[in-house]
Design an enzyme around this catalytic site. Structure first.
Site, PDB file in Angstrom:
ATOM      1  N   LYS A   1      -1.151   8.648   2.928  1.00 17.46           N
ATOM      2  CA  LYS A   1      -0.041   7.636   2.364  1.00 17.46           C
ATOM      3  C   LYS A   1       1.056   8.693   2.650  1.00 17.46           C
ATOM      4  O   LYS A   1       1.683   9.153   3.131  1.00 17.46           O
ATOM      5  CB  LYS A   1      -0.042   6.855   1.015  1.00 17.46           C
ATOM      6  CG  LYS A   1      -0.794   5.632   1.163  1.00 17.46           C
ATOM      7  CD  LYS A   1      -1.200   5.555  -0.626  1.00 17.46           C
ATOM      8  CE  LYS A   1      -2.102   4.347  -0.063  1.00 17.46           C
ATOM      9  NZ  LYS A   1      -1.834   3.375   0.334  1.00 17.46           N
TER      10      LYS A   1
ATOM     11  N   TRP B   1      -4.517  -1.708  -7.918  1.00 18.65           N
ATOM     12  CA  TRP B   1      -5.350  -0.939  -8.209  1.00 18.65           C
ATOM     13  C   TRP B   1      -6.339  -0.507  -9.213  1.00 18.65           C
ATOM     14  O   TRP B   1      -7.715  -0.097  -9.127  1.00 18.65           O
ATOM     15  CB  TRP B   1      -4.995   0.828  -7.321  1.00 18.65           C
ATOM     16  CG  TRP B   1      -4.747   0.004  -5.510  1.00 18.65           C
ATOM     17  CD1 TRP B   1      -3.457  -0.425  -5.238  1.00 18.65           C
ATOM     18  CD2 TRP B   1      -5.050  -0.321  -4.674  1.00 18.65           C
ATOM     19  NE1 TRP B   1      -2.979  -0.647  -3.849  1.00 18.65           N
ATOM     20  CE2 TRP B   1      -4.298  -1.222  -3.771  1.00 18.65           C
ATOM     21  CE3 TRP B   1      -6.663  -0.830  -4.234  1.00 18.65           C
ATOM     22  CZ2 TRP B   1      -5.243  -1.962  -2.225  1.00 18.65           C
ATOM     23  CZ3 TRP B   1      -6.942  -1.239  -3.137  1.00 18.65           C
ATOM     24  CH2 TRP B   1      -6.186  -0.989  -1.469  1.00 18.65           C
TER      25      TRP B   1
ATOM     26  N   ASP C   1      -5.235   8.282 -10.630  1.00 23.66           N
ATOM     27  CA  ASP C   1      -5.473   7.960  -8.602  1.00 23.66           C
ATOM     28  C   ASP C   1      -3.990   8.124  -8.509  1.00 23.66           C
ATOM     29  O   ASP C   1      -3.000   7.729  -8.836  1.00 23.66           O
ATOM     30  CB  ASP C   1      -5.834   6.267  -8.397  1.00 23.66           C
ATOM     31  CG  ASP C   1      -5.326   5.757  -6.892  1.00 23.66           C
ATOM     32  OD1 ASP C   1      -4.923   6.127  -6.049  1.00 23.66           O
ATOM     33  OD2 ASP C   1      -5.990   4.946  -7.069  1.00 23.66           O
TER      34      ASP C   1
HETATM   35  C1  PLP Z   1      -3.028   3.326  -5.601  1.00 23.31           C
HETATM   36  C2  PLP Z   1      -4.101   3.362  -3.961  1.00 23.31           C
HETATM   37  N1  PLP Z   1      -5.253   3.370  -4.806  1.00 23.31           N
HETATM   38  C3  PLP Z   1      -6.232   2.942  -4.085  1.00 23.31           C
HETATM   39  C4  PLP Z   1      -6.488   2.749  -2.976  1.00 23.31           C
HETATM   40  C5  PLP Z   1      -7.416   2.186  -1.842  1.00 23.31           C
HETATM   41  O1  PLP Z   1      -7.376   2.963  -1.327  1.00 23.31           O
HETATM   42  P1  PLP Z   1      -8.676   3.088   0.158  1.00 23.31           P
HETATM   43  O2  PLP Z   1      -8.193   1.480   1.309  1.00 23.31           O
HETATM   44  O3  PLP Z   1      -8.335   4.289   1.179  1.00 23.31           O
HETATM   45  O4  PLP Z   1      -9.781   2.612  -0.639  1.00 23.31           O
HETATM   46  C6  PLP Z   1      -5.120   2.480  -2.472  1.00 23.31           C
HETATM   47  C7  PLP Z   1      -4.826   1.697  -0.911  1.00 23.31           C
HETATM   48  O5  PLP Z   1      -3.568   1.145  -0.313  1.00 23.31           O
HETATM   49  C8  PLP Z   1      -3.684   2.931  -3.581  1.00 23.31           C
HETATM   50  O6  PLP Z   1      -2.657   2.255  -2.546  1.00 23.31           O
END
Ligand code: PLP
Length: 360
Positions: free
Chosen positions: A195, A101, A171
């Site tokens: 989550k 991520w 994030d």
């Molecule tokens: C830490 C983290 N950041 C970003 C994301 C991406 O999220 P989204 O699917 O809402 O774009 C995730 C998705 O699992 C994640 O675990």
């Protein structure tokens, strides 16, 4: 079939009380004669929902007055672009790479400026958090970016990096509201809610007021400008109304459980049960350096791909769902977010013990 213990990394388990309450209110929300899904986002009833949700979140996280709370859409992934578009005044940013991520966020930011990857744990498959006490932070960096809890690899920053005075952007998708945080240490913290908080489709951005300006990169769309949403109190366009409503209920649920300190205690107890088992197991092995372990996502392996698959299959038959590791790493992963009851982790550990006896 009744409810299972759902160890999904996201969308993930929600508190049963919240789901029941939402079900009760499905056809007639508090005498309005309609579902929250059907009502105008400009209605009095919805205004109370969104304002109440924000107030409860502010109370839970102790958010200082000089921070705005924005309820947005586009997933956490949209923030990968929105952050540089709004913050890259010098067109330089530093990224700490602790998993997929953060990697994705860095690549996206590269479309808008220079990205310096000032630390990384790629050398050991992201199984640890690099020492961030004295990093070569760029002099002209507009911000330093981290992914605070790494959903796929199961690591968590136990301490925030020393950004040497630069703005910190984080994030927090997979550790949102899992423990108390000091909001004042961040420029922006944000996360997809799917989550720990609510249904997919809503993203919460907590942003320091002075970062909300019209001075964004040329060509930044109106919808990707924080100021648009801050000025309109998240009602510039139709917001993800039902999602915000469920988030509001989860905030109330967390408050009723005793707030974020109580959540932390509960999460530590759950995680300890699983990690303690892993540490003495002869079959299963945790994949993360102990000091960097996440309270939320617990990856583990047997070391044998076929046995891993057997475990996931038999666990599912026993009502323990979604234990397969991320498709990029394999093995197993138990996500034990706020709403996972202690009994769920007990059931998982009991099953692992039995599986170990049968398969060693
Ligand atoms: C830490 C983290 N950041 C970003 C994301 C991406 O999220 P989204 O699917 O809402 O774009 C995730 C998705 O699992 C994640 O675990």
């Amino acid at each position: 079939m009744g409810r299972v213990y759902n160890f999904s990394a996201g969308p993930a388990v929600l508190p049963e009380d919240v789901l029941k309450e939402a079900a009760e209110e499905m056809l007639d929300y508090k005498g309005t004669g309609m579902s929250v899904m059907e009502m105008s986002h400009r209605s009095k009833a919805f205004e109370e929902i969104i304002n109440g949700a924000e107030a409860d979140l502010r109370e839970l996280m102790n958010i200082p007055d000089n921070y705005k709370v924005l309820f947005l859409q586009g997933g956490a992934s949209q923030q990968f672009a929105m952050i540089p578009m709004n913050l890259m005044k010098n067109r330089v940013a530093d990224y700490i790479i602790t998993g997929q991520w953060a990697k994705k966020a860095a690549s996206e930011a590269e479309k808008y400026g220079k990205v310096n990857r000032i630390a990384s744990s790629a050398d050991k498959t992201f199984s640890y958090i690099p020492d961030c006490s004295d990093l070569p932070v760029s002099e002209d960096a507009d911000y330093v970016y981290i992914c605070e809890n790494n959903t796929i690899y199961g690591t968590k920053f136990q301490e925030l990096p020393n950004t040497k005075g630069k703005l910190l952007v984080s994030d927090v998708s997979s550790c949102f509201l899992s423990e108390p945080v000091d909001v004042s240490k961040y420029g922006i913290l944000y996360g997809g809610v799917q989550k720990n908080i609510g249904p997919a489709g809503t993203v919460i951005v907590i942003i320091r007021e002075d970062l909300i300006t019209e001075d964004v990169l040329p060509g930044t769309p109106t919808m990707l400008t924080y100021k648009t949403h801050a000025d309109a109190k998240s009602l510039y366009n139709t917001p993800p109304a039902y999602g915000i409503y469920i988030c509001g209920k989860v905030f109330k649920w967390i408050k009723s459980m005793g707030g974020l300190s109580a959540m932390k205690e509960r999460n530590e107890k759950k995680a300890a049960l699983l990690y303690d088992f892993l540490d003495q197991s002869k079959l299963f092995k945790g994949t993360v350096e102990k000091k960097d372990r996440s309270l939320m996502n617990v990856p583990f392996v047997t070391g044998d791909v076929d046995l891993d698959a057997k475990f996931v299959k038999e666990a599912k038959e026993a009502g323990l769902e979604n234990l397969k590791g991320h498709r990029s790493v394999g093995g197993m992963r138990a996500s034990i977010y706020n709403a996972m009851p202690y009994e769920g982790v007990e059931a998982l550990v009991a099953f692992m013990k039995k599986f170990e006896e049968e398969n060693l």
